[in-house]
Design a protein around this motif. Structure first.
Motif, PDB file in Angstrom:
ATOM      1  N   MET A  49      43.016  -0.001   1.991  1.00 50.35           N
ATOM      2  CA  MET A  49      44.105   0.922   2.300  1.00 50.35           C
ATOM      3  C   MET A  49      44.150   2.029   1.255  1.00 50.35           C
ATOM      4  N   PRO A  50      44.639   3.201   1.626  1.00 51.73           N
ATOM      5  CA  PRO A  50      44.550   4.375   0.763  1.00 51.73           C
ATOM      6  C   PRO A  50      45.045   4.259  -0.673  1.00 51.73           C
ATOM      7  N   PRO A  51      46.246   3.717  -0.972  1.00 50.36           N
ATOM      8  CA  PRO A  51      46.600   3.808  -2.393  1.00 50.36           C
ATOM      9  C   PRO A  51      45.784   2.881  -3.275  1.00 50.36           C
ATOM     10  N   ASP A  52      45.273   1.797  -2.715  1.00 47.90           N
ATOM     11  CA  ASP A  52      44.559   0.824  -3.534  1.00 47.90           C
ATOM     12  C   ASP A  52      43.068   1.138  -3.649  1.00 47.90           C
ATOM     13  N   HIS A  53      42.498   1.715  -2.621  1.00 47.18           N
ATOM     14  CA  HIS A  53      41.068   2.023  -2.631  1.00 47.18           C
ATOM     15  C   HIS A  53      40.871   3.525  -2.494  1.00 47.18           C
ATOM     16  N   ALA A  54      39.698   3.986  -2.867  1.00 48.46           N
ATOM     17  CA  ALA A  54      39.411   5.423  -2.823  1.00 48.46           C
ATOM     18  C   ALA A  54      38.978   5.831  -1.414  1.00 48.46           C
ATOM     19  N   VAL A  55      39.922   5.752  -0.492  1.00 47.55           N
ATOM     20  CA  VAL A  55      39.672   6.182   0.887  1.00 47.55           C
ATOM     21  C   VAL A  55      40.886   6.998   1.320  1.00 47.55           C
ATOM     22  N   GLU A  56      40.722   7.834   2.363  1.00 44.91           N
ATOM     23  CA  GLU A  56      41.849   8.678   2.755  1.00 44.91           C
ATOM     24  C   GLU A  56      42.604   8.090   3.936  1.00 44.91           C
ATOM     25  N   CYS A  57      42.006   7.147   4.653  1.00 42.87           N
ATOM     26  CA  CYS A  57      42.702   6.474   5.746  1.00 42.87           C
ATOM     27  C   CYS A  57      42.237   5.017   5.741  1.00 42.87           C
ATOM     28  N   PRO A  58      42.917   4.101   6.446  1.00 43.93           N
ATOM     29  CA  PRO A  58      42.513   2.697   6.361  1.00 43.93           C
ATOM     30  C   PRO A  58      41.069   2.483   6.820  1.00 43.93           C
ATOM     31  N   VAL A  59      40.362   1.673   6.078  1.00 41.75           N
ATOM     32  CA  VAL A  59      39.002   1.312   6.449  1.00 41.75           C
ATOM     33  C   VAL A  59      39.005  -0.178   6.744  1.00 41.75           C
ATOM     34  N   ILE A  60      38.595  -0.543   7.947  1.00 40.18           N
ATOM     35  CA  ILE A  60      38.663  -1.930   8.376  1.00 40.18           C
ATOM     36  C   ILE A  60      37.250  -2.423   8.653  1.00 40.18           C
ATOM     37  N   TYR A  61      36.857  -3.448   7.912  1.00 40.10           N
ATOM     38  CA  TYR A  61      35.528  -4.032   8.124  1.00 40.10           C
ATOM     39  C   TYR A  61      35.640  -5.125   9.180  1.00 40.10           C
ATOM     40  N   VAL A  62      34.804  -5.030  10.197  1.00 40.58           N
ATOM     41  CA  VAL A  62      34.867  -5.955  11.315  1.00 40.58           C
ATOM     42  C   VAL A  62      33.534  -6.682  11.409  1.00 40.58           C
ATOM     43  N   ARG A  63      33.579  -7.937  11.857  1.00 43.08           N
ATOM     44  CA  ARG A  63      32.343  -8.672  12.109  1.00 43.08           C
ATOM     45  C   ARG A  63      31.587  -8.034  13.274  1.00 43.08           C
ATOM     46  N   PRO A  64      30.264  -7.985  13.195  1.00 43.90           N
ATOM     47  CA  PRO A  64      29.501  -7.314  14.265  1.00 43.90           C
ATOM     48  C   PRO A  64      29.795  -7.880  15.651  1.00 43.90           C
ATOM     49  N   GLN A  65      29.988  -9.208  15.758  1.00 45.76           N
ATOM     50  CA  GLN A  65      30.183  -9.804  17.081  1.00 45.76           C
ATOM     51  C   GLN A  65      31.455  -9.300  17.738  1.00 45.76           C
ATOM     52  N   ALA A  66      32.446  -8.919  16.904  1.00 46.12           N
ATOM     53  CA  ALA A  66      33.763  -8.602  17.467  1.00 46.12           C
ATOM     54  C   ALA A  66      34.010  -7.103  17.602  1.00 46.12           C
ATOM     55  N   ILE A  67      33.050  -6.273  17.200  1.00 40.01           N
ATOM     56  CA  ILE A  67      33.365  -4.842  17.066  1.00 40.01           C
ATOM     57  C   ILE A  67      33.728  -4.208  18.407  1.00 40.01           C
ATOM     58  N   VAL A  68      33.011  -4.588  19.480  1.00 34.78           N
ATOM     59  CA  VAL A  68      33.301  -3.954  20.775  1.00 34.78           C
ATOM     60  C   VAL A  68      34.701  -4.322  21.242  1.00 34.78           C
ATOM     61  N   GLU A  69      35.062  -5.580  21.015  1.00 34.47           N
ATOM     62  CA  GLU A  69      36.395  -6.031  21.406  1.00 34.47           C
ATOM     63  C   GLU A  69      37.468  -5.300  20.611  1.00 34.47           C
ATOM     64  N   VAL A  70      37.230  -5.132  19.306  1.00 35.77           N
ATOM     65  CA  VAL A  70      38.209  -4.431  18.473  1.00 35.77           C
ATOM     66  C   VAL A  70      38.317  -2.975  18.900  1.00 35.77           C
ATOM     67  N   LEU A  71      37.168  -2.337  19.167  1.00 34.48           N
ATOM     68  CA  LEU A  71      37.200  -0.932  19.587  1.00 34.48           C
ATOM     69  C   LEU A  71      37.983  -0.785  20.886  1.00 34.48           C
ATOM     70  N   ARG A  72      37.741  -1.711  21.812  1.00 31.39           N
ATOM     71  CA  ARG A  72      38.444  -1.629  23.096  1.00 31.39           C
ATOM     72  C   ARG A  72      39.947  -1.855  22.902  1.00 31.39           C
ATOM     73  N   PHE A  73      40.250  -2.742  21.960  1.00 33.14           N
ATOM     74  CA  PHE A  73      41.660  -3.036  21.670  1.00 33.14           C
ATOM     75  C   PHE A  73      42.364  -1.810  21.087  1.00 33.14           C
ATOM     76  N   VAL A  74      41.787  -1.213  20.055  1.00 31.92           N
ATOM     77  CA  VAL A  74      42.470  -0.093  19.405  1.00 31.92           C
ATOM     78  C   VAL A  74      42.443   1.145  20.296  1.00 31.92           C
ATOM     79  N   ARG A  75      41.582   1.147  21.276  1.00 29.64           N
ATOM     80  CA  ARG A  75      41.517   2.317  22.138  1.00 29.64           C
ATOM     81  C   ARG A  75      42.712   2.394  23.076  1.00 29.64           C
ATOM     82  N   SER A  76      43.092   1.230  23.625  1.00 28.30           N
ATOM     83  CA  SER A  76      44.083   1.297  24.699  1.00 28.30           C
ATOM     84  C   SER A  76      45.392   0.600  24.374  1.00 28.30           C
TER      85      SER A  76
END
Lengths: 215, 425
Positions: free
Chosen positions: A68-95
């Motif tokens: 998350m931004p204040p703790d790490h040097a990133v400007e927006c949240p960066v979420i690491y996802v397991r490869p097997q679940a990435i399509v499901e997560v993308l579909r979830f956050v999309r809709s």
């Protein structure tokens, strides 16, 4: 003021150096710059927190790590996802309501060569209605397959082809995984860190027309 | 007296009906595995060097008569490994490479790149630099749109329309020349500032130009928008609806032409876009005509912004106070030892950017220009990703033109404004 002048030269220099360093260290990507989207980013702190906790609740162990931004040097949240679940997560956050990241701004990869999962595939998402940005990442070893996102966004097709061309990361289930910028007879993947900076590969003829692509 | 010569009466030759035509009038093609003809389908290779393709692009299309049945696109003929260069050049050296991305709006790329490095370093610029950058953005957007709709019209045979726009574009380039010293490849911005201050009275010249261009835009509008041939060639041609735009990551005027309400200047305000008034034009049709009207209206809005900027800009410093990125003045460099060393260190080793990563994007001429930079500290980037809108726009060309006529493909390609420099990087 008088105290400062009374200090010895060595003492002053000893004190001055670390103070300057501290000031410089503070200035990085976490500094919110008003003219560079600072106001825009500052608005979303609470939204992002609730989104991240909702994702962790929904997907559990498939969310490997969150930055998350204040703790790490990133400007927006960066979420690491397991490869097997990435399509499901993308579909979830999309809709899903509360997320609405309906727009794939960019898909790319990063080569972190000495580290163990060598590659990161990066999905930059944007919400057209709420103007949030978020970044999903998948770690992949050399030769490991990452599921394709073309079923979620058909526009990911060429971006994934480019990742394959430049990094040599294969996407499982991709409809047409060919090289895109380099010639199809090219040897090696240019954006890998161990790829040489100079050298030639010369082909006498241009790429021929491929009638099989027109079936 | 001679009789008047009478023309002989010749019976008008009767046209034979189709059934009685000789056999060779009905053309047949035998199936031949070595031939690209297949049951009267024809495979045409357009490009990479073809006047109808903008830049070195290639499209291979299977035609049924004049209709495109299936096609695929190829690019990469001007690939210059910009992302690899970004990992092996210092942040300062990379500014010149950004000009060669979208060379129709080089200033916009300069601004986008500098902003992305400044975000990684946490640098805020003084107001004058921001106002000048904003004027750069709008100037670049105007000339980008002018060339896009102009060339689109030339492709379809409307030449004078193009000349009206081109004249204004040349004048805009003269303004840019006064600012940056060069016309096309500007390299005007620096990380933490600008190459040079705008000359005295430059903003007034921009304002006069903008006011004059407003009139020219109205004239261009009257010349072409109602033209029946233009309407026939563009209405309903190359349709790309809202869902397709979202699926194919369309941004900028091409997405707005299909009703996607997205404009980064308004949605994630940067520079001083909060302090100026402008509208975001949106069309519903999503065809070539929609893209043309959106661009025409956006030029008007950009001119409005330019006029407002010219009124609001004030004198002041153009460099940030940050010592890390400040290029020493030539006076100091040539007259003091410390200045000389500073100068040498700055240009030979570059400045240090703290570790971190950021995706910074601005509203470019034809969509979202983004720079995703991963820094691990040090003077060069670990990863420099350039998100050019043209890649995603060109990807949508294939579904856009399937089932359309080959001639309409030219109109569709011109209207999505694919720039090869940005496409191939």
């Amino acid at each position: 003021m008088a105290k400062l002048i009374s200090k010895s030269a060595s003492e002053r220099s000893r004190n001055a150096a670390p103070r300057r360093e501290r000031e410089e260290l503070k200035m990085d990507v976490r500094t919110l710059i008003p003219s560079n989207g600072g106001d825009w980013l500052a608005r979303f702190k609470d939204d992002w927190k609730s989104q991240v906790s909702a994702l962790q609740k929904r997907f559990g162990a498939d969310i490997v790590e969150v930055q998350m931004p204040p703790d790490h040097a990133v400007e927006c949240p960066v979420i690491y996802v397991r490869p097997q679940a990435i399509v499901e997560v993308l579909r979830f956050v999309r809709s899903e309501s509360g997320f609405e990241y309906g727009f794939l701004a960019d898909l790319t990869a990063v080569d972190l060569m000495p580290e163990d999962p060598r590659f990161e595939v990066v999905y930059n998402l944007f919400s057209i209605s709420k103007h949030w940005r978020i970044r999903l990442k998948v770690r992949a070893r050399d030769g490991e397959m990452v599921p394709t996102a073309t079923s979620v966004w058909p526009g990911a097709n060429w971006a994934e082809r480019e990742v394959w061309d430049m990094f040599g990361i294969k996407f499982s289930g991709h409809p047409d995984l060919r090289r895109i910028l380099m010639d199809e007879r090219w040897d090696g993947h240019p954006l890998r860190k161990d790829y040489p900076l100079k050298g030639y590969q010369i082909f006498p003829t241009p790429e021929p027309v491929k009638p099989e692509l027109l079936e | 007296m001679k009789d008047a010569v009478k023309a002989p009466e010749v019976a008008a030759e009767k046209m034979p009906d189709r059934a009685s035509w000789p056999q060779h009038y009905n053309v047949h093609f035998e199936k031949d595995p070595d031939d690209l003809w297949d049951e009267s389908r024809m495979i045409v290779n357009i490009g990479p060097t073809h006047p109808a393709m903008h830049g070195a692009l290639r499209m291979v299309a299977k035609l049924n008569g004049e209709t495109i049945e299936k096609s695929y696109c190829q690019f990469g003929y001007t690939h210059r490994a910009k992302e690899k260069l970004g990992e092996n050049r210092t942040y300062h050296q990379f500014v010149v490479y950004t000009d060669r991305l979208n060379y129709c709006s080089a200033l916009l790329n300069n601004v986008a790149y500098s902003m992305s490095v400044e975000r990684l370093m946490g640098i805020e610029l003084p107001p004058r630099a921001l106002w000048i950058r904003m004027m750069c953005c709008e100037l670049a957007r105007t000339i980008d749109h002018l060339i896009c709709i102009g060339i689109n019209a030339v492709d379809l045979g409307a030449f004078s329309f193009f000349l009206y726009g081109f004249h204004q574009r040349e004048e805009a380039y003269t303004l840019i020349e006064k600012l940056a010293g060069s016309r096309l490849t500007t390299s005007y911005t620096r990380v933490g500032g600008l190459m040079a201050d705008a000359p005295d009275g430059w903003e007034k010249e921009v304002k006069t130009w903008a006011l004059r261009t407003r009139g020219v835009i109205d004239e261009m509008d009257r010349l072409l928008t109602g033209n029946r041939i233009w309407r026939r060639r563009t209405d309903g041609v190359g349709p790309f609806d809202k869902e397709m735009c979202l699926a194919y990551s369309y941004t900028g005027p091409n997405a707005r032409a299909a009703g996607v309400d997205i404009d980064l200047r308004r949605d994630q305000p940067y520079l001083y876009y909060k302090e100026v008034e402008f509208d975001v034009p949106i069309a519903k049709t999503g065809d070539v005509f929609g893209r043309y009207t959106v661009r025409l209206e956006e030029i008007r809005q950009s001119l409005n912004i330019l006029i407002q900027c010219a009124d609001k800009i004030k004198k002041g410093p153009i460099w940030s106070e940050d010592k890390r990125v400040r290029i020493p003045d030539k006076d100091v460099v040539f007259n003091t030892m410390e200045g000389m060393i500073h100068h040498f260190k700055f240009f030979m080793t570059g400045f240090q950017v703290p570790a971190g990563e950021a995706y910074t994007c601005v509203e470019g001429g034809n969509g979202e220009i983004g720079f995703y930079i991963v820094s691990k500290g040090g003077p060069t980037a670990h990863r420099m990703r350039i998100r050019g809108p043209s890649v995603y726009h060109f990807q949508g060309l294939t579904p856009m033109v399937e089932g359309e006529l080959l001639g309409d493909m030219v109109a569709a390609l011109g209207s999505i404004n694919v720039i090869a420099g940005e496409l191939d990087r």
